[in-house]
Design an enzyme around this catalytic site. Structure first.
Site, mmCIF file in Angstrom:
data_model
loop_
_atom_site.group_PDB
_atom_site.id
_atom_site.type_symbol
_atom_site.label_atom_id
_atom_site.label_comp_id
_atom_site.label_asym_id
_atom_site.label_seq_id
_atom_site.Cartn_x
_atom_site.Cartn_y
_atom_site.Cartn_z
ATOM 1 N N ARG A 125 0.799 -1.228 0.000
ATOM 2 C CA ARG A 125 0.000 0.000 0.000
ATOM 3 C C ARG A 125 0.832 1.279 0.000
ATOM 4 N NH1 ARG A 125 0.673 -1.854 5.009
ATOM 5 N NH2 ARG A 125 0.920 -0.440 6.781
ATOM 6 N N ASN A 164 -1.692 7.540 14.718
ATOM 7 C CA ASN A 164 -1.910 7.400 16.152
ATOM 8 C C ASN A 164 -2.409 8.713 16.737
ATOM 9 O OD1 ASN A 164 0.450 8.811 17.839
ATOM 10 N ND2 ASN A 164 1.343 7.976 15.959
ATOM 11 N N CYS A 175 -3.420 -0.503 11.607
ATOM 12 C CA CYS A 175 -3.528 -1.271 10.361
ATOM 13 C C CYS A 175 -2.966 -2.673 10.537
ATOM 14 C CB CYS A 175 -2.791 -0.545 9.236
ATOM 15 S SG CYS A 175 -3.594 0.990 8.713
ATOM 16 N N CYS A 197 -3.331 -16.405 20.332
ATOM 17 C CA CYS A 197 -3.735 -15.311 19.443
ATOM 18 C C CYS A 197 -2.541 -14.965 18.557
ATOM 19 C CB CYS A 197 -4.223 -14.094 20.233
ATOM 20 S SG CYS A 197 -2.949 -13.318 21.249
#
Length: 493
Positions: free
Chosen positions: A131, A189, A254, A446
């Protein structure tokens, strides 16, 4: 001997202090050199006619090559020659050379902005390349500002490019901002967003602010028109729109929430467009151009929505007559942006006994399924609390997926200390886990080892540890640690 040791210690302390002072002086020199480079921008050029018929010297506002380069945009009525001259004289500062800053810088450089400053202390990573369009694979590991400027110079050598290879701080922001006409906030942020807005207001700079996450984006033009502090006719600032920062634990990056390249690219291009409009437009009429918030949603119809913003807040901490934030509070550090926005911390931190490393897990449970197909005693259950879209990318064998969002959305029951009692368990728990007879261990995993700790706390609140008879813990470091310790081929995303 003791005197010699004291002498050595004293010399080491002096060397450390001198090195720290030298580092500070080097940083001050870099800023001064960058400011000098900005001020050295030439404003007039004398061009010799190249028609082959005469050698006369004529005064043209632009170089011959510039007429060819910018001709397609100069014939747009809203721009024209005067607009192009304003662009060439403009000094634009972009804070953040990532997903927003790259397309914004690309189009501003292409449009012929005279001076383009880039502020970013990060280096290029592989995860940026899908990106952040100014960075290339060969530049992984280099400063983003250097990578971006290398690309921009190849695109257009005419602008002056000024790199700032550091993250923005309250002490240095005013010294950087003062040399520019307009600022683009391309950060991600809250603390930096408030700092950028405050500095822009205090120095009278228009600010184009944007954000993007997943498939959505937002855009605002703030402090426009840039009126003095206390002047109600000026445009609102970031604090006017968001007087209070979002809860620290609610801020999603992101890296955690994901981002589509075209989404953040769209917002960065729109930032460049708004900057060009501000630079080339005549004096703005506040009543004719009310402040607004543009919302972009890639999977909605229509794609764009606009919400009108209110004027400056009467009690704003930076742009009202009673402002408490000043250039002095920035420079002396009394305006603490990290404290103001809060620091995201774990809701629940587990004890060492409740955590296990991937290596220790493999030692305790070398096989998740016995070779004979039978069920062994104390067979572990692995609960993966990543969202389903991440679970579908890669998952541990025989693990089950219960997203952290599902776990947190259910009401907690009081911890059940009675092993024989039947706790009220939510519908999303598999039957084998909800069984009162099961004492097999539960391991929660996780992505990075943070959400798993919260999930363990919730599962214990629901009574799944059977009053301590059943082990419920997390795999420390998450799947990132699993890749480092167990499986180097595990997908890193």
């Amino acid at each position: 001997m003791e005197n010699l040791e004291q002498t050595c210690a004293s010399l080491r302390a002096q060397i450390a202090a001198t090195e720290a002072q030298l580092a500070g002086l080097k940083r001050e020199l870099e800023i001064a050199e960058q400011a000098a480079e900005v001020k050295a921008q030439s404003t007039t050029r004398t061009i010799t006619a190249e028609d082959g018929k005469t050698n006369e010297t004529r005064e043209w506002p632009l170089l011959s090559e510039e007429y060819k380069r910018y001709g397609r945009q100069m014939i747009v009525p809203q721009l024209g020659l005067q607009g192009q001259l304003k662009l060439r004289a403009a000094r634009v500062l972009i804070v953040g050379a990532g997903g927003l800053g790259c397309p914004a810088a690309l189009y501003l450089a292409g449009a012929g902005v005279g001076t383009l400053g880039l502020v970013d202390g990060d280096t290029v990573e592989n995860s940026n390349l899908h990106r952040q369009v100014l960075h290339r694979s060969k530049n992984v590991g280099t400063f983003k500002v250097d990578s971006a400027i290398e690309y921009l110079r190849e695109l257009n050598p005419h602008p002056t490019y000024v790199p700032y290879r550091a993250h923005l701080t309250p002490q240095e922001a005013p010294g950087i901002f003062k040399d520019y006409d307009i600022v683009l906030d391309c950060t991600d942020n809250p603390a930096t967003r408030y700092l950028i807005s405050d500095t822009a207001v205090l120095l009278g700079k228009p600010l184009v602010s944007a954000s993007a996450l997943r498939t959505e984006g937002q855009l605002m033009v703030l402090n426009y028109p840039p009126r003095p502090v206390g002047d109600k006719s000026g445009g609102p600032c970031y604090r006017c729109v968001f007087p209070k920062p979002p809860p620290a634990n609610s801020v999603v990056s992101c890296a955690d929430g994901g981002i589509l390249g075209p989404v953040v690219g769209t917002m960065g291009v729109l930032q460049a467009l708004e900057a060009i409009k501000v630079i080339t437009s005549p004096a703005v009429n506040p009543s004719a151009s009310p402040p607004s918030l543009l919302i972009f949603s890639a999977y909605s119809t229509p794609l764009f929505r606009t919400i009108r913003l209110r004027a400056r807040r009467a009690n704003c901490a930076v742009c009202s007559a009673d402002a408490s934030v000043t250039l002095e509070t920035l420079k002396n550090g009394s305006t603490d942006y990290v404290f103001f926005c809060g620091v995201a911390g774990l809701e629940a931190t587990l004890s060492p006994e409740e955590r296990i490393s991937p290596l220790e897990f493999k030692k305790r449970h070398p096989k998740e399924v016995p070779q004979d197909g039978g069920r062994i005693n104390k067979e572990p259950t692995i609960i993966d609390v990543r969202e389903k879209v991440q679970f579908d990318i890669c998952s541990l064998e025989n693990s089950i997926n219960i997203p952290i969002s599902t776990i947190l959305s259910s009401a907690s029951s009081p911890t059940n200390v009675d092993a024989n009692a039947q706790p009220s368990l939510p519908f999303w728990l598999p039957r084998e886990l909800a069984s009162a007879d099961s004492t097999d261990p539960i391991y929660v995993v996780c992505r990075h080892g943070n959400d798993s700790q919260i999930a363990v706390r919730r599962l214990k609140e629901l009574g799944l540890d059977r009053g301590g008879q059943r082990y419920v813990g997390d795999i420390q470091g998450g799947l990132r640690a699993w890749r480092e310790q167990i499986d180097p081929d595990w997908p890193e995303y």
